[in-house]
Design a protein around this motif. Structure first.
Motif, PDB file in Angstrom:
ATOM      1  N   HIS A  56       0.835  -1.200   0.000  1.00  0.00           N
ATOM      2  CA  HIS A  56       0.000   0.000   0.000  1.00  0.00           C
ATOM      3  C   HIS A  56       0.872   1.254   0.000  1.00  0.00           C
ATOM      4  CE1 HIS A  56      -3.506  -2.443   0.870  1.00  0.00           C
ATOM      5  NE2 HIS A  56      -2.890  -2.959   1.918  1.00  0.00           N
ATOM      6  N   THR A  57       0.313   2.340  -0.486  1.00  0.00           N
ATOM      7  CA  THR A  57       0.886   3.663  -0.273  1.00  0.00           C
ATOM      8  C   THR A  57      -0.219   4.557   0.260  1.00  0.00           C
ATOM      9  OG1 THR A  57       0.411   4.383  -2.534  1.00  0.00           O
ATOM     10  CG2 THR A  57       2.594   3.422  -2.117  1.00  0.00           C
ATOM     11  N   VAL A  58       0.171   5.616   0.953  1.00  0.00           N
ATOM     12  CA  VAL A  58      -0.792   6.553   1.517  1.00  0.00           C
ATOM     13  C   VAL A  58      -0.344   7.969   1.207  1.00  0.00           C
ATOM     14  CG1 VAL A  58      -1.539   5.027   3.379  1.00  0.00           C
ATOM     15  CG2 VAL A  58       0.389   6.574   3.749  1.00  0.00           C
ATOM     16  N   GLN A  59      -1.295   8.883   1.190  1.00  0.00           N
ATOM     17  CA  GLN A  59      -0.999  10.289   0.977  1.00  0.00           C
ATOM     18  C   GLN A  59      -0.954  11.021   2.309  1.00  0.00           C
ATOM     19  OE1 GLN A  59      -3.768  12.044  -1.766  1.00  0.00           O
ATOM     20  NE2 GLN A  59      -2.768  11.150  -3.555  1.00  0.00           N
ATOM     21  N   LEU A  60      -0.031  11.971   2.388  1.00  0.00           N
ATOM     22  CA  LEU A  60       0.025  12.862   3.537  1.00  0.00           C
ATOM     23  C   LEU A  60      -0.738  14.131   3.199  1.00  0.00           C
ATOM     24  CD1 LEU A  60       3.765  12.387   4.590  1.00  0.00           C
ATOM     25  CD2 LEU A  60       1.760  11.036   5.235  1.00  0.00           C
ATOM     26  N   SER A  61      -0.652  15.144   4.055  1.00  0.00           N
ATOM     27  CA  SER A  61      -1.331  16.398   3.766  1.00  0.00           C
ATOM     28  C   SER A  61      -0.751  17.003   2.503  1.00  0.00           C
ATOM     29  CB  SER A  61      -1.180  17.372   4.938  1.00  0.00           C
ATOM     30  OG  SER A  61       0.171  17.749   5.093  1.00  0.00           O
ATOM     31  N   LYS A  62      -1.459  17.928   1.891  1.00  0.00           N
ATOM     32  CA  LYS A  62      -1.061  18.471   0.590  1.00  0.00           C
ATOM     33  C   LYS A  62       0.320  19.100   0.619  1.00  0.00           C
ATOM     34  CE  LYS A  62      -5.754  19.288  -1.126  1.00  0.00           C
ATOM     35  NZ  LYS A  62      -6.739  20.304  -1.602  1.00  0.00           N
ATOM     36  N   ASP A  63       0.619  19.878   1.671  1.00  0.00           N
ATOM     37  CA  ASP A  63       1.911  20.546   1.742  1.00  0.00           C
ATOM     38  C   ASP A  63       3.047  19.535   1.845  1.00  0.00           C
ATOM     39  OD1 ASP A  63       0.681  22.972   1.577  1.00  0.00           O
ATOM     40  OD2 ASP A  63       0.746  23.381   3.733  1.00  0.00           O
ATOM     41  N   ASP A  64       2.869  18.547   2.741  1.00  0.00           N
ATOM     42  CA  ASP A  64       3.907  17.545   2.923  1.00  0.00           C
ATOM     43  C   ASP A  64       4.083  16.721   1.659  1.00  0.00           C
ATOM     44  OD1 ASP A  64       4.301  18.336   5.548  1.00  0.00           O
ATOM     45  OD2 ASP A  64       2.828  16.940   6.331  1.00  0.00           O
ATOM     46  N   GLN A  65       2.961  16.363   1.020  1.00  0.00           N
ATOM     47  CA  GLN A  65       3.023  15.543  -0.173  1.00  0.00           C
ATOM     48  C   GLN A  65       3.740  16.283  -1.300  1.00  0.00           C
ATOM     49  OE1 GLN A  65       2.119  12.563   0.074  1.00  0.00           O
ATOM     50  NE2 GLN A  65       2.133  11.769  -2.000  1.00  0.00           N
ATOM     51  N   SER A  66       3.471  17.565  -1.444  1.00  0.00           N
ATOM     52  CA  SER A  66       4.116  18.355  -2.476  1.00  0.00           C
ATOM     53  C   SER A  66       5.626  18.407  -2.263  1.00  0.00           C
ATOM     54  CB  SER A  66       3.543  19.779  -2.491  1.00  0.00           C
ATOM     55  OG  SER A  66       4.226  20.595  -3.404  1.00  0.00           O
ATOM     56  N   THR A  67       6.035  18.594  -1.019  1.00  0.00           N
ATOM     57  CA  THR A  67       7.460  18.628  -0.709  1.00  0.00           C
ATOM     58  C   THR A  67       8.132  17.320  -1.084  1.00  0.00           C
ATOM     59  OG1 THR A  67       7.113  20.182   1.104  1.00  0.00           O
ATOM     60  CG2 THR A  67       9.166  18.932   1.131  1.00  0.00           C
ATOM     61  N   ALA A  68       7.504  16.205  -0.718  1.00  0.00           N
ATOM     62  CA  ALA A  68       8.091  14.893  -0.967  1.00  0.00           C
ATOM     63  C   ALA A  68       8.221  14.601  -2.449  1.00  0.00           C
ATOM     64  CB  ALA A  68       7.252  13.805  -0.298  1.00  0.00           C
ATOM     65  N   LYS A  69       7.267  15.093  -3.255  1.00  0.00           N
ATOM     66  CA  LYS A  69       7.286  14.788  -4.681  1.00  0.00           C
ATOM     67  C   LYS A  69       8.293  15.637  -5.451  1.00  0.00           C
ATOM     68  CE  LYS A  69       2.621  12.918  -5.308  1.00  0.00           C
ATOM     69  NZ  LYS A  69       1.317  13.097  -5.979  1.00  0.00           N
ATOM     70  N   THR A  70       8.591  16.822  -4.938  1.00  0.00           N
ATOM     71  CA  THR A  70       9.455  17.728  -5.706  1.00  0.00           C
ATOM     72  C   THR A  70      10.868  17.839  -5.154  1.00  0.00           C
ATOM     73  OG1 THR A  70       8.702  19.630  -4.392  1.00  0.00           O
ATOM     74  CG2 THR A  70       7.465  19.108  -6.401  1.00  0.00           C
ATOM     75  N   ALA A  71      11.061  17.497  -3.889  1.00  0.00           N
ATOM     76  CA  ALA A  71      12.365  17.707  -3.258  1.00  0.00           C
ATOM     77  C   ALA A  71      13.307  16.528  -3.495  1.00  0.00           C
ATOM     78  CB  ALA A  71      12.198  17.922  -1.760  1.00  0.00           C
ATOM     79  N   ASP A  72      14.595  16.826  -3.559  1.00  0.00           N
ATOM     80  CA  ASP A  72      15.633  15.815  -3.525  1.00  0.00           C
ATOM     81  C   ASP A  72      15.921  15.543  -2.055  1.00  0.00           C
ATOM     82  OD1 ASP A  72      17.932  14.332  -3.510  1.00  0.00           O
ATOM     83  OD2 ASP A  72      19.105  15.702  -4.740  1.00  0.00           O
ATOM     84  N   ILE A  73      15.651  14.335  -1.600  1.00  0.00           N
ATOM     85  CA  ILE A  73      15.757  14.041  -0.169  1.00  0.00           C
ATOM     86  C   ILE A  73      17.176  14.257   0.346  1.00  0.00           C
ATOM     87  CG2 ILE A  73      16.257  11.572  -0.393  1.00  0.00           C
ATOM     88  CD1 ILE A  73      14.327  11.148   2.000  1.00  0.00           C
ATOM     89  N   THR A  74      18.159  14.217  -0.547  1.00  0.00           N
ATOM     90  CA  THR A  74      19.540  14.414  -0.114  1.00  0.00           C
ATOM     91  C   THR A  74      19.907  15.874   0.053  1.00  0.00           C
ATOM     92  OG1 THR A  74      20.469  14.505  -2.348  1.00  0.00           O
ATOM     93  CG2 THR A  74      20.179  12.326  -1.367  1.00  0.00           C
ATOM     94  N   ALA A  75      19.021  16.778  -0.376  1.00  0.00           N
ATOM     95  CA  ALA A  75      19.369  18.205  -0.373  1.00  0.00           C
ATOM     96  C   ALA A  75      18.290  19.077   0.240  1.00  0.00           C
ATOM     97  CB  ALA A  75      19.648  18.658  -1.804  1.00  0.00           C
ATOM     98  N   ILE A  76      17.399  18.492   1.060  1.00  0.00           N
ATOM     99  CA  ILE A  76      16.356  19.283   1.699  1.00  0.00           C
ATOM    100  C   ILE A  76      16.990  20.234   2.713  1.00  0.00           C
ATOM    101  CG2 ILE A  76      14.340  19.210   3.223  1.00  0.00           C
ATOM    102  CD1 ILE A  76      13.589  16.567   1.977  1.00  0.00           C
ATOM    103  N   LYS A  77      16.673  21.525   2.595  1.00  0.00           N
ATOM    104  CA  LYS A  77      17.232  22.509   3.506  1.00  0.00           C
ATOM    105  C   LYS A  77      16.829  22.192   4.933  1.00  0.00           C
ATOM    106  CE  LYS A  77      17.666  27.488   4.294  1.00  0.00           C
ATOM    107  NZ  LYS A  77      17.264  28.844   3.849  1.00  0.00           N
ATOM    108  N   GLY A  78      17.798  22.103   5.811  1.00  0.00           N
ATOM    109  CA  GLY A  78      17.521  21.786   7.202  1.00  0.00           C
ATOM    110  C   GLY A  78      17.463  20.308   7.488  1.00  0.00           C
TER     111      GLY A  78
END
Length: 417
Positions: A56-78
């Motif tokens: 299964h996969t699940v969706q998070l809130s819109k803001d969190d989901q947008s971040t996860a889809k567009t961000a490079d996890i190796t370069a997230i600020k902070g």
């Protein structure tokens, strides 16, 4: 000899009538951590195959989901934040003869990977902690739950699924959490068997009639149901509380991470495949985490990290004066921890910071040499010998002395009662 810890007031919340739910799914969290510690090349091949069969996969809130889809996890600020959630549900699990009303997140661990990829901090939130829970809608029933100012954190999963737990921890810590995974206890046996067992030290005998765990003082290689029983044990360790169980679990997790980063486990493709399968086949992932590129990115970020920079900490709490079965946030210490995570500070734990059911190997309250792990080898581990681990350590901020935990490099023993 480490400094003597000051005496602690024992909360009675851990000694109430036994709850029947399986509440020690943190071992499968170790599965997830072990998966992301492998090399990028290996994880690319293995994760691709395993994700194809992920249930299964699940969706998070819109803001969190947008971040996860567009961000490079190796370069997230902070730095990158991942929430790992253990459900006490019986549905589809190997032991389903006990009824549990609804599903609770009885294990909630926030994993923060620093932006410079030099430190991992895993924060355990006690299941009996009262926190504000925001308004949430249960994705299965459609029931909307209004916001509450104080409720047990392990009720948030039942209110609104994975997304509600994420929103609750975000509200508590002030962090953005774009990735999450929901895990079940079936992976405990599979994971421990995949690595050939985990070597655990016991300082005082553990005799737990609830889990059936009977361990003499000394070294034990735990796999299968013995590993599960060790991670479940609350009545047999420390003061019998859930807070004691958290520190005992940290003994196991640290030993597991030392094993998978030092003895060739990650260079064995058969073991590696089993390891990945034990984690991914027992997880429901958020959409952003359920991507090969994300897991490969995590592997890249953590490759070569020294186990001394992998910290396990318990979120700081105090006893609830109105209810001995529950705990409240220790505001000053929690603020310091939250701020350190928000600003991506390098942190350290104070001396003698182990929790209620663990101690450094060879301490006076232990059983001497029989309980101590073998001396560390002079041969550097794969992590310790990497360029990243060999780099000079940046200045670190000491967390408040009331925050307990340990690094994965520390050899500690679980203490029976």
């Amino acid at each position: 000899m480490p400094a003597t810890r000051p005496p602690r007031t024992i909360a009675r919340h851990g000694r109430l009538a036994r709850r029947r739910g399986w509440t020690t799914l943190v071992s499968v969290v170790a599965s997830a951590l072990a998966v992301v510690l492998v090399s990028g090349t290996s994880v690319a091949a293995i994760a691709g195959a395993q994700l194809a069969t992920a249930p299964h996969t699940v969706q998070l809130s819109k803001d969190d989901q947008s971040t996860a889809k567009t961000a490079d996890i190796t370069a997230i600020k902070g730095g990158a934040n991942i929430l790992l959630i253990g459900s006490d549900t019986r549905v589809g699990q190997f032991d389903s003869d006990e009824d549990v009303e609804g599903a609770r997140n009885d294990v909630t661990i926030l994993v923060h990977v620093s932006q410079d990829h030099q430190q991992l901090t895993a924060v355990s939130f006690p299941r009996d902690l009262k926190v504000p829970i925001p308004a949430c809608t249960n994705p299965q029933t459609g029931t909307t739950y209004p916001a509450v100012s104080s409720q047990l954190i392990n009720e948030s999963l039942g209110h609104g699924g994975v997304s509600c737990v994420v929103d609750t921890v975000e509200n508590l810590t002030g962090l953005t959490i774009p990735y999450a995974g929901l895990i079940t206890f079936n992976g405990v046996i599979e994971m421990s068997n995949a690595v050939g067992g985990v070597d655990v030290c016991v300082a005082k005998p553990i005799n737990d009639s609830y889990t059936g765990l009977q361990l003499a003082a000394g070294q034990h290689t735990l796999a299968g149901q013995d590993a599960l029983a060790f991670l479940r044990s609350r009545h047999g360790v420390g003061d019998g509380s859930d807070l004691a169980r958290i520190s005992s679990q940290q003994v196991f997790l640290s030993a597991l991470l030392r094993k998978v980063t030092s003895d060739g486990t990650l260079s064995n493709p058969v073991t590696l495949y089993k390891l990945a399968g034990a984690a991914l086949s027992n997880m429901t992932l958020s959409d952003g985490l359920a991507q090969t590129r994300t897991l490969v990115g995590l592997a890249s970020a953590l490759r070569g990290m020294n186990t001394s920079n992998m910290l396990f900490v318990q979120y700081p709490v105090i006893d609830d004066p109105d209810d001995p079965a529950h705990v409240l946030v220790s505001q000053d210490a929690a603020h310091a921890l939250n701020l350190a995570l928000q600003t991506d500070q390098r942190t350290t734990l104070g001396d003698s910071s182990t929790g209620r059911a663990s101690e450094e190997a060879g301490t006076a309250s232990g059983t001497g040499d029989s309980a101590a792990p073998s001396a560390p080898s002079d041969t550097p581990s794969a992590a310790a010998s990497s360029p990243a681990a060999a780099a000079p350590s940046a200045s670190a901020t000491a967390l408040p002395s009331t925050i307990t935990g340990q690094s994965a490099a520390e050899e500690t023993c679980s203490v029976g009662n």
